[in-house]
Write a protein that holds these residues in place. Structure first.
Motif, PDB file in Angstrom:
ATOM      1  N   LEU A 193      33.749  -2.099 -57.764  1.00 59.87           N
ATOM      2  CA  LEU A 193      34.059  -0.995 -56.862  1.00 59.87           C
ATOM      3  C   LEU A 193      33.350  -1.141 -55.521  1.00 59.87           C
ATOM      4  O   LEU A 193      32.183  -1.526 -55.466  1.00 59.87           O
ATOM      5  N   SER A 194      34.047  -0.812 -54.453  1.00 59.95           N
ATOM      6  CA  SER A 194      33.414  -0.708 -53.138  1.00 59.95           C
ATOM      7  C   SER A 194      32.416   0.454 -53.180  1.00 59.95           C
ATOM      8  O   SER A 194      32.656   1.444 -53.881  1.00 59.95           O
ATOM      9  N   PRO A 195      31.304   0.361 -52.449  1.00 60.14           N
ATOM     10  CA  PRO A 195      30.307   1.453 -52.498  1.00 60.14           C
ATOM     11  C   PRO A 195      30.890   2.827 -52.173  1.00 60.14           C
ATOM     12  O   PRO A 195      30.476   3.833 -52.748  1.00 60.14           O
ATOM     13  N   ASP A 196      31.868   2.871 -51.262  1.00 58.76           N
ATOM     14  CA  ASP A 196      32.446   4.157 -50.870  1.00 58.76           C
ATOM     15  C   ASP A 196      33.843   4.356 -51.459  1.00 58.76           C
ATOM     16  O   ASP A 196      34.699   5.026 -50.880  1.00 58.76           O
ATOM     17  N   VAL A 197      34.086   3.771 -52.629  1.00 61.42           N
ATOM     18  CA  VAL A 197      35.380   3.910 -53.305  1.00 61.42           C
ATOM     19  C   VAL A 197      35.745   5.385 -53.463  1.00 61.42           C
ATOM     20  O   VAL A 197      34.877   6.245 -53.658  1.00 61.42           O
ATOM     21  N   THR A 198      37.042   5.683 -53.365  1.00 55.92           N
ATOM     22  CA  THR A 198      37.524   7.052 -53.525  1.00 55.92           C
ATOM     23  C   THR A 198      38.553   7.099 -54.643  1.00 55.92           C
ATOM     24  O   THR A 198      39.487   6.296 -54.673  1.00 55.92           O
ATOM     25  N   LEU A 199      38.365   8.041 -55.556  1.00 54.22           N
ATOM     26  CA  LEU A 199      39.301   8.266 -56.657  1.00 54.22           C
ATOM     27  C   LEU A 199      40.085   9.547 -56.387  1.00 54.22           C
ATOM     28  O   LEU A 199      39.496  10.610 -56.194  1.00 54.22           O
ATOM     29  N   TRP A 200      41.418   9.427 -56.347  1.00 55.25           N
ATOM     30  CA  TRP A 200      42.308  10.577 -56.220  1.00 55.25           C
ATOM     31  C   TRP A 200      42.995  10.796 -57.558  1.00 55.25           C
ATOM     32  O   TRP A 200      43.541   9.860 -58.131  1.00 55.25           O
ATOM     33  N   PHE A 219      42.621  -2.513 -52.469  1.00 55.23           N
ATOM     34  CA  PHE A 219      41.532  -3.497 -52.444  1.00 55.23           C
ATOM     35  C   PHE A 219      41.130  -3.825 -51.010  1.00 55.23           C
ATOM     36  O   PHE A 219      41.961  -3.770 -50.097  1.00 55.23           O
ATOM     37  N   ASP A 220      39.861  -4.213 -50.835  1.00 56.77           N
ATOM     38  CA  ASP A 220      39.456  -4.739 -49.526  1.00 56.77           C
ATOM     39  C   ASP A 220      39.662  -6.253 -49.512  1.00 56.77           C
ATOM     40  O   ASP A 220      40.180  -6.838 -50.478  1.00 56.77           O
ATOM     41  N   ALA A 221      39.284  -6.892 -48.420  1.00 53.07           N
ATOM     42  CA  ALA A 221      39.541  -8.328 -48.261  1.00 53.07           C
ATOM     43  C   ALA A 221      38.815  -9.170 -49.306  1.00 53.07           C
ATOM     44  O   ALA A 221      39.266 -10.260 -49.655  1.00 53.07           O
ATOM     45  N   ARG A 250      37.304  -6.078 -53.683  1.00 52.56           N
ATOM     46  CA  ARG A 250      36.688  -4.893 -54.283  1.00 52.56           C
ATOM     47  C   ARG A 250      37.654  -3.708 -54.192  1.00 52.56           C
ATOM     48  O   ARG A 250      38.444  -3.606 -53.247  1.00 52.56           O
ATOM     49  N   ILE A 251      37.557  -2.819 -55.148  1.00 52.26           N
ATOM     50  CA  ILE A 251      38.447  -1.658 -55.201  1.00 52.26           C
ATOM     51  C   ILE A 251      37.946  -0.592 -54.230  1.00 52.26           C
ATOM     52  O   ILE A 251      36.801  -0.146 -54.322  1.00 52.26           O
ATOM     53  N   THR A 252      38.809  -0.191 -53.307  1.00 54.37           N
ATOM     54  CA  THR A 252      38.428   0.815 -52.299  1.00 54.37           C
ATOM     55  C   THR A 252      39.001   2.198 -52.611  1.00 54.37           C
ATOM     56  O   THR A 252      38.401   3.205 -52.252  1.00 54.37           O
ATOM     57  N   THR A 253      40.156   2.225 -53.251  1.00 52.46           N
ATOM     58  CA  THR A 253      40.799   3.500 -53.590  1.00 52.46           C
ATOM     59  C   THR A 253      41.459   3.372 -54.953  1.00 52.46           C
ATOM     60  O   THR A 253      42.032   2.334 -55.275  1.00 52.46           O
ATOM     61  N   ILE A 254      41.368   4.427 -55.751  1.00 51.74           N
ATOM     62  CA  ILE A 254      42.045   4.493 -57.045  1.00 51.74           C
ATOM     63  C   ILE A 254      42.924   5.739 -57.056  1.00 51.74           C
ATOM     64  O   ILE A 254      42.468   6.828 -56.691  1.00 51.74           O
ATOM     65  N   HIS A 255      44.176   5.562 -57.446  1.00 55.78           N
ATOM     66  CA  HIS A 255      45.093   6.687 -57.605  1.00 55.78           C
ATOM     67  C   HIS A 255      45.384   6.862 -59.096  1.00 55.78           C
ATOM     68  O   HIS A 255      45.918   5.952 -59.733  1.00 55.78           O
ATOM     69  N   ASN A 256      45.023   8.000 -59.628  1.00 47.84           N
ATOM     70  CA  ASN A 256      45.144   8.285 -61.062  1.00 47.84           C
ATOM     71  C   ASN A 256      46.138   9.446 -61.238  1.00 47.84           C
ATOM     72  O   ASN A 256      45.860  10.568 -60.839  1.00 47.84           O
ATOM     73  N   ILE A 257      47.294   9.155 -61.800  1.00 45.16           N
ATOM     74  CA  ILE A 257      48.333  10.166 -61.961  1.00 45.16           C
ATOM     75  C   ILE A 257      48.450  10.546 -63.429  1.00 45.16           C
ATOM     76  O   ILE A 257      48.743   9.699 -64.282  1.00 45.16           O
TER      77      ILE A 257
END
Length: 306
Positions: A198-205, A274-276, A279-286
């Motif tokens: 995970l990226s340090p500032d990853v965001t989970l929606w 993902f970033d370059a 690393r995972i920068t955003t996760i979308h959980n539906i």
């Protein structure tokens, strides 16, 4: 007066059905609404004087665009009053979609989330111009606006999307590798590996739509997000025991994703940005069950552009 239609007319429509769904889905972000727009397009096609249609493909695409735009406007209030974040309805896609970077990006969860921030007109214009390469004149006819208004909407939409779309994309094999490692770490409760991915500032929606318990605001930060997913193998979720939970790596919206299922139903989907470095920068959980029908049906959608 309604024109009698022939088997040939049906064949012509079916030939372009995938295209029509592809246009409608990108404009609407929901499967049922997109399918309804395609069905309404069939009704209009059946009633039209088809002998006067020089280019059935363009004609049908214009019809479905207009129908999708009307439907999007009618759902605006519903989306604005939605419980928690509103995320697009996920679909299963095939390798052909993922292999084309432009196709994959245009139908990705990340892009559909960005398109949700546009006005209905801007969204329809952006999809038709940037994804399907319609001319301004063709779009003007489809959305029943002047060509000048369409050009202005296209410019606003393009600038808006450019400012908000993810800046970096790791290569496809790297994305899949990270997704596989994420899945193994989450189901195994391996917080350390999750933190690495995970990226340090990853965001989970999360989108539960008020139907199931989910976070109503974004969850931010690697430690918090890692703890959220690290509990998958230990906590009963939506009445399903960890031992009865199945997690599968599948292609969702043009990229690698995860489907979580119980013994009798799909529980949730997860997709990633993902970033370059991968690393995972955003996760979308539906997890809203109303949005999981297309996944539960198991139908792989061909949403490639022509």
């Amino acid at each position: 007066m309604t024109q009698p239609y022939s088997e040939r007319d049906q064949q012509v429509f079916n030939q372009h059905r995938n295209l029509l769904f592809s246009v409608a889905y990108r404009i609407l972000g929901t499967v049922a609404d997109a399918e309804d727009a395609v069905q309404d397009a069939w009704i209009k096609w059946s009633a039209a004087d088809r002998s006067q249609v020089a280019d059935p493909k363009a004609y049908l695409a214009r019809i479905v665009s207009n129908l999708a735009l009307q439907r999007l406007r009618s759902t605006q209030h519903q989306r604005e009053t939605y419980v928690g974040p509103w995320l697009p309805e996920p679909i299963l896609t095939g390798g052909d979609t993922a292999d084309d970077v432009t196709n994959a990006e245009s139908v990705s969860t990340a892009m559909l989330v960005v398109l949700e921030t546009l006005s209905p007109l801007e969204r329809a214009v952006f999809v038709l111009k940037e994804v399907f390469d319609f001319s301004h004149a063709e779009i003007a006819e489809a959305v029943e606006r002047s060509e000048t208004a369409v050009r202005q909407a296209a410019h606003r939409a393009r600038e808006h999307v450019r400012a908000r779309r993810p800046r970096f994309t790791a290569d496809r094999s790297r994305q899949r590798d990270v997704t596989e490692r994420f899945l193994a770490a989450a189901t195994g409760g391996d917080i350390n590996t999750l933190m690495e991915l995970l990226s340090p500032d990853v965001t989970l929606w999360t989108d539960g739509g008020g139907k199931v318990r989910q976070a109503l605001r974004p969850v931010v930060g690697a430690q918090t997000v890692a703890a959220w997913f690290g509990a998958i193998g230990e906590v009963t979720y939506q009445g399903v025991e960890p031992a009865d939970m199945n997690a599968a790596l599948v292609e969702i919206n043009g990229g690698p994703g995860v489907v979580f299922s119980g013994p009798d139903r799909v529980i949730a989907t997860v997709t990633f940005d993902f970033d370059a470095e991968g690393r995972i920068t955003t996760i979308h959980n539906i997890a809203n069950p109303d949005k999981l029908q297309a996944i539960a049906d198991g139908t792989t959608r061909d949403v490639r552009t022509p």
